[in-house]
Scaffold this motif. Structure first.
Motif, PDB file in Angstrom:
ATOM      1  N   ALA A 117       0.818  -1.220   0.000  1.00 14.70           N
ATOM      2  CA  ALA A 117       0.000   0.000   0.000  1.00 14.70           C
ATOM      3  C   ALA A 117       0.848   1.264   0.000  1.00 14.70           C
ATOM      4  O   ALA A 117       0.352   2.344  -0.338  1.00 14.70           O
ATOM      5  N   LEU A 118       2.139   1.151   0.352  1.00 12.96           N
ATOM      6  CA  LEU A 118       3.024   2.313   0.379  1.00 12.96           C
ATOM      7  C   LEU A 118       3.891   2.437  -0.871  1.00 12.96           C
ATOM      8  O   LEU A 118       4.663   3.379  -1.001  1.00 12.96           O
ATOM      9  N   HIS A 119       3.749   1.502  -1.796  1.00 14.00           N
ATOM     10  CA  HIS A 119       4.599   1.518  -2.986  1.00 14.00           C
ATOM     11  C   HIS A 119       4.259   2.699  -3.894  1.00 14.00           C
ATOM     12  O   HIS A 119       3.088   3.062  -4.066  1.00 14.00           O
ATOM     13  N   ALA A 120       5.281   3.268  -4.488  1.00 19.35           N
ATOM     14  CA  ALA A 120       5.101   4.424  -5.364  1.00 19.35           C
ATOM     15  C   ALA A 120       4.521   4.017  -6.708  1.00 19.35           C
ATOM     16  O   ALA A 120       4.544   2.856  -7.092  1.00 19.35           O
ATOM     17  N   GLY A 121       4.001   5.026  -7.424  1.00 17.46           N
ATOM     18  CA  GLY A 121       3.482   4.810  -8.776  1.00 17.46           C
ATOM     19  C   GLY A 121       1.976   4.980  -8.830  1.00 17.46           C
ATOM     20  O   GLY A 121       1.338   5.270  -7.825  1.00 17.46           O
ATOM     21  N   PRO A 122       1.409   4.819 -10.032  1.00 20.78           N
ATOM     22  CA  PRO A 122       2.078   4.428 -11.282  1.00 20.78           C
ATOM     23  C   PRO A 122       2.806   5.576 -11.979  1.00 20.78           C
ATOM     24  O   PRO A 122       3.640   5.341 -12.834  1.00 20.78           O
ATOM     25  N   GLU A 123       2.495   6.827 -11.621  1.00 21.74           N
ATOM     26  CA  GLU A 123       3.156   7.946 -12.272  1.00 21.74           C
ATOM     27  C   GLU A 123       4.469   8.266 -11.565  1.00 21.74           C
ATOM     28  O   GLU A 123       4.678   7.895 -10.408  1.00 21.74           O
ATOM     29  N   ILE A 124       5.342   9.002 -12.246  1.00 21.45           N
ATOM     30  CA  ILE A 124       6.622   9.403 -11.677  1.00 21.45           C
ATOM     31  C   ILE A 124       6.386  10.258 -10.440  1.00 21.45           C
ATOM     32  O   ILE A 124       5.587  11.191 -10.443  1.00 21.45           O
ATOM     33  N   ARG A 125       7.105   9.893  -9.362  1.00 26.53           N
ATOM     34  CA  ARG A 125       7.037  10.599  -8.080  1.00 26.53           C
ATOM     35  C   ARG A 125       5.636  10.588  -7.475  1.00 26.53           C
ATOM     36  O   ARG A 125       5.305  11.390  -6.622  1.00 26.53           O
ATOM     37  N   ASN A 126       4.815   9.665  -7.937  1.00 23.99           N
ATOM     38  CA  ASN A 126       3.492   9.495  -7.345  1.00 23.99           C
ATOM     39  C   ASN A 126       3.615   8.535  -6.163  1.00 23.99           C
ATOM     40  O   ASN A 126       4.156   7.437  -6.307  1.00 23.99           O
ATOM     41  N   THR A 127       3.148   8.935  -5.002  1.00 25.34           N
ATOM     42  CA  THR A 127       3.280   8.102  -3.809  1.00 25.34           C
ATOM     43  C   THR A 127       2.032   8.218  -2.942  1.00 25.34           C
ATOM     44  O   THR A 127       1.438   9.305  -2.842  1.00 25.34           O
ATOM     45  N   PRO A 128       1.607   7.121  -2.309  1.00 19.61           N
ATOM     46  CA  PRO A 128       0.484   7.181  -1.377  1.00 19.61           C
ATOM     47  C   PRO A 128       0.894   7.741  -0.019  1.00 19.61           C
ATOM     48  O   PRO A 128       0.031   7.967   0.832  1.00 19.61           O
ATOM     49  N   LEU A 129       2.210   7.967   0.177  1.00 18.77           N
ATOM     50  CA  LEU A 129       2.679   8.505   1.450  1.00 18.77           C
ATOM     51  C   LEU A 129       2.385   9.997   1.508  1.00 18.77           C
ATOM     52  O   LEU A 129       2.925  10.784   0.740  1.00 18.77           O
TER      53      LEU A 129
END
Length: 310
Positions: free
Chosen positions: A69-81
């Motif tokens: 759930a904390l993994h980045a993406g799908p866009e560049i520099r997109n993060t759920p954090l």
């Protein structure tokens, strides 16, 4: 509100799986259930989309990798954090900020004392000013802080009550003779409210005393996650590791008169969980009598990957 345990270890000393002392070798020997422990940290989300780390230590990269759930993406520099919530300025709770420097739009929540410290004694914020543009939100005892984005119904947030725990600064700040804030509130506990469910979680990774204010919070919380650093008052003294006892180091022991176990066993919370556990603590050993004592009074021991719904 979803809560994920990312790490359970207390800071300081060697990681359990690397420590060469006879005590830690003895704890590990023949116990395949003992796994490497990462530094104490939680991930919390009010909506399954935006996630907040509660404290961020040197293991933050591995902790993020361990939880999809904390993994980045799908866009560049997109993060759920979305941000970090700090209970103090200890290195094992803040040094991970250096690894999050590419999270340009994070919100950092902490007391004014912690904020000043991270601008001076451990100047991580000035160090990173050219890497990211973080926004600081003050946690203040007596003032509720809302975390997260409201949805169209005015929901989807976590409400935090900040509870004073200690005015003991980190060792690195104690060494700073120019420290202008020695008596401020250095350590706090958090009461996290989910207004949608009406439930709340009390998170106190460090406790050196139980004030009436802290006890009132622990008595009303639905889930308790509290300091389980040491089993006994003289745990490290007996090992010859230090001359300071548990309380001198800012932690109530689990066992003994007025210990953590005696207190929280009497509370009516649905779940009572020990977290922030030192590598010397015998409750880490699966077949130890200490672990069994804890379980018999209805107290759980946190583990990496443990999840809670609040």
């Amino acid at each position: 509100m979803r809560v994920r345990v990312l790490g359970v270890a207390a800071g300081g000393g060697f990681p359990q799986w690397n420590c060469a002392c006879p005590n830690c070798r003895g704890v590990r020997e023949g116990d395949e259930a003992l796994q490497p422990l990462l530094q104490s940290s939680l991930a919390v989300s009010p909506n399954e989309q935006d996630w907040y780390l509660i404290n961020t230590g040197p293991d933050v990269g591995r902790q993020i990798e361990s939880f999809a759930a904390l993994h980045a993406g799908p866009e560049i520099r997109n993060t759920p954090l979305a941000g970090v919530i700090l209970t103090d300025a200890e290195l094992d709770h803040t040094i991970g900020l250096l690894s999050l420097r590419e999270g340009s739009h994070l919100k950092i929540y902490g007391t004014s004392t912690v904020r000043k410290c991270l601008h001076s004694a451990f100047p991580v914020i000035p160090m990173l000013k050219n890497y990211c543009s973080w926004e600081w939100r003050i946690l203040s005892p007596g003032t509720k802080q809302r975390v997260g984005r409201m949805d169209e119904k005015g929901e989807g947030t976590i409400v935090i009550d900040t509870v004073p725990v200690s005015n003991k600064p980190p060792l690195y700040a104690q060494c700073d003779k120019k420290n202008p804030y020695p008596n401020d509130e250095w350590e706090v506990g958090l009461l996290l409210h989910n207004e949608r469910s009406g439930k709340c979680l009390a998170y106190f990774p460090t406790l050196d005393t139980l004030t009436p204010e802290i006890e009132a919070v622990l008595e009303k919380a639905d889930i308790l996650m509290v300091d389980g650093t040491f089993w006994s008052e003289d745990e490290l003294v007996k090992m010859g590791a230090t001359t300071r006892n548990a309380r001198d180091m800012g932690h109530l022991p689990i066992n003994g008169p007025s210990g953590i176990m005696e207190k929280i066993a009497s509370y009516s919370a649905e779940r009572k969980i020990l977290i922030h556990i030192n590598n010397s603590n015998p409750i880490l050993k699966q077949d130890s009598k200490e672990r069994e004592i804890v379980k018999q009074v209805g107290i759980e021991i946190a583990y990496e990957g443990m999840e809670l719904e609040v």
